[in-house]
Design an enzyme around this catalytic site. Structure first.
Site, short mmCIF file in Angstrom:
data_model
loop_
_atom_site.label_atom_id
_atom_site.label_comp_id
_atom_site.label_asym_id
_atom_site.label_seq_id
_atom_site.Cartn_x
_atom_site.Cartn_y
_atom_site.Cartn_z
N CYS A 1 0.82 -1.22 0.00
CA CYS A 1 0.00 0.00 0.00
C CYS A 1 0.85 1.27 0.00
O CYS A 1 0.35 2.35 -0.29
CB CYS A 1 -0.96 0.01 1.18
N ASN B 1 -10.01 0.28 0.20
CA ASN B 1 -8.55 0.37 0.19
C ASN B 1 -8.04 -0.14 -1.17
O ASN B 1 -8.11 -1.34 -1.44
CB ASN B 1 -8.00 -0.48 1.34
N HIS C 1 -3.15 7.33 3.20
CA HIS C 1 -3.59 6.07 2.62
C HIS C 1 -5.02 5.79 3.09
O HIS C 1 -5.34 5.97 4.26
CB HIS C 1 -2.64 4.95 3.07
N1 COA Z 1 -18.59 -8.22 9.45
C1 COA Z 1 -19.07 -8.50 10.66
N2 COA Z 1 -18.28 -8.87 11.70
C2 COA Z 1 -16.96 -8.94 11.47
C3 COA Z 1 -16.41 -8.67 10.21
C4 COA Z 1 -17.28 -8.31 9.18
N3 COA Z 1 -16.85 -8.00 7.95
N4 COA Z 1 -15.06 -8.82 10.27
C5 COA Z 1 -14.79 -9.19 11.54
N5 COA Z 1 -15.94 -9.27 12.25
C6 COA Z 1 -16.13 -9.63 13.66
C7 COA Z 1 -14.97 -10.42 14.21
O1 COA Z 1 -15.13 -11.80 13.92
C8 COA Z 1 -15.07 -10.15 15.68
O2 COA Z 1 -16.07 -10.94 16.23
P1 COA Z 1 -15.91 -11.57 17.71
O3 COA Z 1 -15.80 -10.38 18.61
O4 COA Z 1 -17.14 -12.38 17.85
O5 COA Z 1 -14.66 -12.38 17.64
C9 COA Z 1 -15.59 -8.69 15.73
O6 COA Z 1 -16.15 -8.44 14.44
C10 COA Z 1 -14.49 -7.69 15.98
O7 COA Z 1 -13.42 -8.01 15.13
P2 COA Z 1 -12.08 -7.19 15.13
O8 COA Z 1 -11.12 -7.81 14.20
O9 COA Z 1 -11.67 -6.99 16.56
O10 COA Z 1 -12.62 -5.80 14.55
P3 COA Z 1 -11.85 -4.47 14.39
O11 COA Z 1 -12.58 -3.38 15.09
O12 COA Z 1 -10.38 -4.61 14.67
O13 COA Z 1 -12.01 -4.21 12.83
C11 COA Z 1 -10.75 -4.34 10.81
C12 COA Z 1 -11.45 -5.11 11.92
C13 COA Z 1 -10.14 -5.33 9.84
C14 COA Z 1 -11.80 -3.49 10.09
C15 COA Z 1 -9.68 -3.41 11.45
O14 COA Z 1 -8.89 -4.15 12.36
C16 COA Z 1 -8.79 -2.79 10.41
O15 COA Z 1 -9.22 -2.01 9.59
N6 COA Z 1 -7.48 -3.07 10.47
C17 COA Z 1 -6.54 -2.56 9.51
C18 COA Z 1 -6.57 -3.39 8.28
C19 COA Z 1 -5.95 -2.71 7.10
O16 COA Z 1 -6.14 -1.55 6.92
N7 COA Z 1 -5.23 -3.46 6.28
C20 COA Z 1 -4.58 -2.97 5.13
C21 COA Z 1 -3.48 -2.08 5.52
S1 COA Z 1 -2.71 -1.43 4.14
#
Ligand code: COA
Length: 331
Positions: free
Chosen positions: A117, A288, A258
């Site tokens: 990215c 993204n 980004h």
């Molecule tokens: N829809 C519904 N629920 C979802 C889900 C979705 N698409 N994806 C994950 N969940 C659930 C998880 O299973 C978890 O459930 P649980 O509590 O029963 O285990 C809950 O939601 C919370 O998950 P978590 O991973 O803690 O959520 P989060 O607030 O960290 O958000 C991301 C997840 C991926 C959106 C976030 O961590 C993120 O954006 N990270 C950066 C990723 C990124 O930008 N990557 C590229 C970088 S260049």
């Protein structure tokens, strides 16, 4: 401030987003998710997906044509084409080579840069260095990615985040001491390779029936870990780029981060003490788009009249590797 007399300036920008829109509602049909969850956790409402049968270079070509037209530069005047991408048309040669032929840029040398990215920032820094040393005068710099091709459409933790797109800028040499790329900083931390990666398809684990069955050609990610380090790293490198440029954050008219997650962007803005009114956000429409995210947002900001002559803009990106970078540009 850099001492070199030659600087690079952005002569033109262009972007291309595929026509096919995939909404959060459409993803509700694929995985156990909701529009509400995706919107509140990421800010993304929809993304664009490249149609089957097309490759990365098809998008890059359109973005490049627009940037060249905007710059008033002809393809034959390009000395270099440098593309940030992790989704080239082929494992090799580079998508930049494919693009060189499509554009008829016969006088350019061309290569891809793999910094996920952050790829556009890395490509920009390389091109800027070539220009400042006098090695080249005109460069086409792109961020272009089709991460849809690397998604597991059954993994709700990743498939909701990404989209396809391409952004391009034409850089030229200037001796005008008042404008251009004032600074560019890059950084990596390879200890996080497996926090965000594609496990198979490289030399370590070439494609096999087993790797395909186990879905190892798609993105594997620890989202929480990425989130934490992204905010901290982009803040740090943004400050370093500002220091190198001799510019304070108050002098910056627009921050173009980004576009990964609205919560990451808001946290960054808060740490940098920049109001969101001075931060470019378009991820609600595109998700993204990996290396394309910053140059697409830059192109949109220019077309929306959010960047005027004399404005100072801060670019900041973060991605797999981890690799991250920032640049300060005076228009
Ligand atoms: N829809 C519904 N629920 C979802 C889900 C979705 N698409 N994806 C994950 N969940 C659930 C998880 O299973 C978890 O459930 P649980 O509590 O029963 O285990 C809950 O939601 C919370 O998950 P978590 O991973 O803690 O959520 P989060 O607030 O960290 O958000 C991301 C997840 C991926 C959106 C976030 O961590 C993120 O954006 N990270 C950066 C990723 C990124 O930008 N990557 C590229 C970088 S260049």
């Amino acid at each position: 401030m850099r001492s070199s007399h030659t600087r690079s300036v952005i002569l033109g920008t262009g972007s291309e987003l595929p026509a096919r829109v995939v909404t959060n509602a459409a993803l509700e049909q694929l995985v156990d998710t909701t529009d509400e969850w995706i919107t509140t956790r990421t800010g993304i409402k929809e993304r664009r997906i490249l149609e089957d049968g097309k490759g990365n270079s098809d998008m890059a070509y359109r973005a490049a044509q627009r940037a060249l037209r905007d710059a008033g530069v002809e393809a034959k005047d390009l000395d270099a084409i440098i593309m940030g991408t992790v989704t080239p048309d082929y494992p090799f040669p580079s998508s930049a080579c494919v693009l060189e032929d499509m554009l008829g840029a016969r006088n350019a040398f061309s290569f891809d840069v793999n910094a996920a990215c952050s790829g556009f920032l890395n490509a920009l820094a390389v091109a800027d260095s070539f220009i400042r040393t006098g090695m080249i005068r005109h460069a086409l710099v792109l961020g272009s990615d089709t991460l849809s091709r690397l998604l597991n459409w059954k993994d709700r933790g990743t498939c909701i985040l990404f989209g396809d797109g391409a952004g391009a800028v034409v850089l030229g040499a200037t001796h005008d001491g008042h404008k251009g790329i004032l600074s560019a900083r890059l950084k990596t931390d390879g200890s996080h390779v497996k926090t965000l990666y594609v496990p198979a398809g490289g030399s370590l684990k070439p494609a096999s029936l087993e790797s395909v069955k186990k879905n190892e050609h798609t993105i594997a990610m620890n989202g929480k870990e990425v989130f934490k380090i992204a905010v901290r790293s982009m803040e740090e490198i943004s400050r370093q780029a500002l220091d190198e440029a001799g510019v304070s954050i108050d002098q910056v008219s627009l921050v173009i981060p980004h576009q990964a997650n609205l919560r990451i962007i808001s946290a960054l803005a808060e740490r940098l003490k920049v109001p969101m009114s001075k931060v470019m956000v378009n991820l609600e429409r595109y998700g993204n788009t990996s290396a394309a995210s910053v140059p697409v947002a830059l192109d949109e900001a220019r077309r929306e009249g959010r960047i005027r002559d004399g404005d100072i803009v801060l670019l900041s990106a973060f991605g797999a590797g981890f690799a991250w970078g920032a640049a300060v540009i005076k228009f």
